[in-house]
Design a protein around this motif. Structure first.
Motif, PDB file in Angstrom:
ATOM      1  N   ILE A 192      40.541  36.145  28.939  1.00 14.19           N
ATOM      2  CA  ILE A 192      39.597  35.245  29.492  1.00 14.19           C
ATOM      3  C   ILE A 192      40.169  33.962  29.581  1.00 14.19           C
ATOM      4  CG2 ILE A 192      37.499  36.676  29.020  1.00 14.19           C
ATOM      5  CD1 ILE A 192      37.067  34.691  26.748  1.00 14.19           C
ATOM      6  N   ASP A 193      41.159  33.622  28.737  1.00 13.23           N
ATOM      7  CA  ASP A 193      42.017  32.244  28.868  1.00 13.23           C
ATOM      8  C   ASP A 193      43.111  32.708  29.924  1.00 13.23           C
ATOM      9  OD1 ASP A 193      43.400  33.630  27.083  1.00 13.23           O
ATOM     10  OD2 ASP A 193      43.874  32.280  25.683  1.00 13.23           O
ATOM     11  N   GLN A 194      43.419  33.326  30.418  1.00  8.82           N
ATOM     12  CA  GLN A 194      44.384  33.764  31.489  1.00  8.82           C
ATOM     13  C   GLN A 194      43.757  33.487  33.014  1.00  8.82           C
ATOM     14  OE1 GLN A 194      47.843  33.894  30.493  1.00  8.82           O
ATOM     15  NE2 GLN A 194      46.684  33.370  28.575  1.00  8.82           N
ATOM     16  N   PRO A 195      44.849  33.299  33.763  1.00  2.00           N
ATOM     17  CA  PRO A 195      44.235  33.302  35.198  1.00  2.00           C
ATOM     18  C   PRO A 195      44.052  34.445  35.815  1.00  2.00           C
ATOM     19  CG  PRO A 195      46.562  32.780  35.236  1.00  2.00           C
ATOM     20  CD  PRO A 195      46.178  32.747  33.745  1.00  2.00           C
ATOM     21  N   PHE A 196      43.204  34.585  37.057  1.00  5.66           N
ATOM     22  CA  PHE A 196      43.112  36.082  37.663  1.00  5.66           C
ATOM     23  C   PHE A 196      44.504  36.311  38.506  1.00  5.66           C
ATOM     24  CE2 PHE A 196      38.669  35.071  36.763  1.00  5.66           C
ATOM     25  CZ  PHE A 196      38.207  36.136  36.468  1.00  5.66           C
TER      26      PHE A 196
ATOM     27  N   LEU B 211      28.388  32.781  29.037  1.00  8.24           N
ATOM     28  CA  LEU B 211      29.387  31.703  29.102  1.00  8.24           C
ATOM     29  C   LEU B 211      29.958  31.510  30.313  1.00  8.24           C
ATOM     30  CD1 LEU B 211      30.746  32.307  25.480  1.00  8.24           C
ATOM     31  CD2 LEU B 211      28.766  31.002  25.933  1.00  8.24           C
ATOM     32  N   GLU B 212      29.738  32.333  31.167  1.00 10.67           N
ATOM     33  CA  GLU B 212      30.597  32.153  32.358  1.00 10.67           C
ATOM     34  C   GLU B 212      29.918  32.393  33.573  1.00 10.67           C
ATOM     35  OE1 GLU B 212      34.955  33.094  34.202  1.00 10.67           O
ATOM     36  OE2 GLU B 212      34.367  34.181  32.407  1.00 10.67           O
ATOM     37  N   MET B 213      29.851  31.741  34.652  1.00  9.68           N
ATOM     38  CA  MET B 213      29.086  31.861  36.101  1.00  9.68           C
ATOM     39  C   MET B 213      30.082  31.912  37.012  1.00  9.68           C
ATOM     40  SD  MET B 213      26.278  29.466  37.705  1.00  9.68           S
ATOM     41  CE  MET B 213      24.990  29.825  36.680  1.00  9.68           C
ATOM     42  N   ALA B 214      30.183  32.995  37.979  1.00  6.68           N
ATOM     43  CA  ALA B 214      31.014  32.866  38.845  1.00  6.68           C
ATOM     44  C   ALA B 214      30.024  32.768  40.019  1.00  6.68           C
ATOM     45  CB  ALA B 214      31.718  34.361  39.355  1.00  6.68           C
ATOM     46  N   PHE B 215      30.244  32.141  41.129  1.00 13.88           N
ATOM     47  CA  PHE B 215      29.425  31.765  42.428  1.00 13.88           C
ATOM     48  C   PHE B 215      30.229  31.406  43.642  1.00 13.88           C
ATOM     49  CE2 PHE B 215      30.153  28.084  39.905  1.00 13.88           C
ATOM     50  CZ  PHE B 215      30.581  26.916  40.820  1.00 13.88           C
TER      51      PHE B 215
ATOM     52  N   ILE C 240      38.434  30.122  42.526  1.00 12.43           N
ATOM     53  CA  ILE C 240      39.465  31.271  42.151  1.00 12.43           C
ATOM     54  C   ILE C 240      39.744  31.975  43.491  1.00 12.43           C
ATOM     55  CG2 ILE C 240      38.878  33.862  41.374  1.00 12.43           C
ATOM     56  CD1 ILE C 240      36.823  32.828  39.656  1.00 12.43           C
ATOM     57  N   GLU C 241      38.944  32.116  44.364  1.00  8.20           N
ATOM     58  CA  GLU C 241      39.517  32.588  45.754  1.00  8.20           C
ATOM     59  C   GLU C 241      39.093  31.457  46.897  1.00  8.20           C
ATOM     60  OE1 GLU C 241      41.635  35.438  47.098  1.00  8.20           O
ATOM     61  OE2 GLU C 241      42.163  35.148  45.204  1.00  8.20           O
TER      62      GLU C 241
END
Length: 293
Positions: A238-242, A168-172, A201-202
């Motif tokens: 998972i519904d909160q920010p990093f 359900l999630e992809m970081a890239f 995210i960063e």
């Protein structure tokens, strides 16, 4: 560190695992389902070991271990350009001789492998004329199908993805004007197409991520210093920010390190490094830890 953007059998928790994380080093777990195989306490990471049977004097990087711990895919420029290689596990800390994956090799650069949550498909990046595209290939018993492009990700900015255990999630990495950043997309169902609107995210010189099975931690390469380092960021849900990034405990701050990979059970960590003992500019290294509870 990169080209312009550029396992082990462990007994623990009453079961056997091939190598996501622990207090002080981010999260982990089994995808958050709370099942009997979920590890809630981890031992210390072992001193990393060079995977000498896989390494060359060239760049060997971007390791991705299959969900069952039996197959390792990585990219290498040993042939003159980045291509993908496959090695089968032969022992707790060893793999058989790697072979170039002919079905996934093109006249361009093929890199950034990532297993999907099921382990039945491999995503990867291919550099084409003026564009990077994401492709996927079905995997079975050591063989790959002819790759197909992921149409919803047809852009020149999505590179080297990492996919969560629930698909359900992809970081890239996103490459904009030759400056990479760490981005993220989510979808409601594993059968939905990946969306095009991403969340940053960063920013600035970060990427090549690995997302933990519970989706609460992302490990990534930070290229903001003279040498690249491995950092991680966490969130409470998972519904909160990093939160704020922190350096990973095993990172050697004196040399280039990157391309972190954390297995779904949190017990195996793979990465690329130029630390002492490496044969070339970047070699593949591996560390493991025990499940204590």
């Amino acid at each position: 560190m990169h080209r312009g953007l550029a396992v082990v059998l462990l007994a623990g928790c009453g079961h056997i695992d091939f190598a996501p994380l622990a207090t002080g080093d981010g999260g982990g777990g089994d995808g958050g389902d709370g099942g009997p195989d979920a590890c809630t306490a981890f031992g210390a990471w072992a001193t990393p070991t060079a995977l000498t049977n896989l390494n060359t004097i060239d760049n060997d990087w971007e390791p991705e271990l299959s969900n069952d711990g039996q197959w390792l895919v990585f990219s290498s420029d040993r042939s003159g350009a980045d291509h993908l290689y496959l090695a089968q596990r032969s022992g707790p800390m060893t793999f058989g001789a790697p072979t170039e994956i002919a079905a996934l090799t093109s006249a361009q650069q093929d890199f950034g492998p990532a297993w999907d949550g099921t382990g039945a498909n491999l995503y990867f990046t291919r550099t084409t004329t003026g564009n990077d595209i994401i492709l996927t290939s079905a995997f079975s018993a050591g063989s790959f199908s002819a790759p197909t492009q992921v149409a919803s990700l047809a852009s020149d900015i999505v590179v080297s993805p990492s996919i969560s255990a629930d698909n359900l999630e992809m970081a890239f990495s996103t490459n904009t004007t030759n400056i990479s950043e760490l981005d993220d997309i989510t979808r409601a169902s594993a059968t939905d197409p990946w969306p095009t609107a991403e969340t940053t995210i960063e920013p600035a010189a970060t990427g090549w991520p690995s997302i933990s099975a519970d989706r609460l931690t992302i490990y990534y390469e930070n290229d903001n210093a003279a040498v690249s380092h491995i950092f991680f960021i966490t969130r409470p849900a998972i519904d909160q920010p990093f939160g704020s990034p922190a350096p990973f405990a095993l990172d050697d701050i004196t040399v280039d390190e990157g391309d972190p990979f954390i297995s779904h059970d949190g017990l195996t960590y793979l990465f690329a490094s130029a630390r002492a003992g490496s044969l070339g500019a970047f070699d593949l290294w591996m560390s493991t830890r025990a499940c204590l509870d």
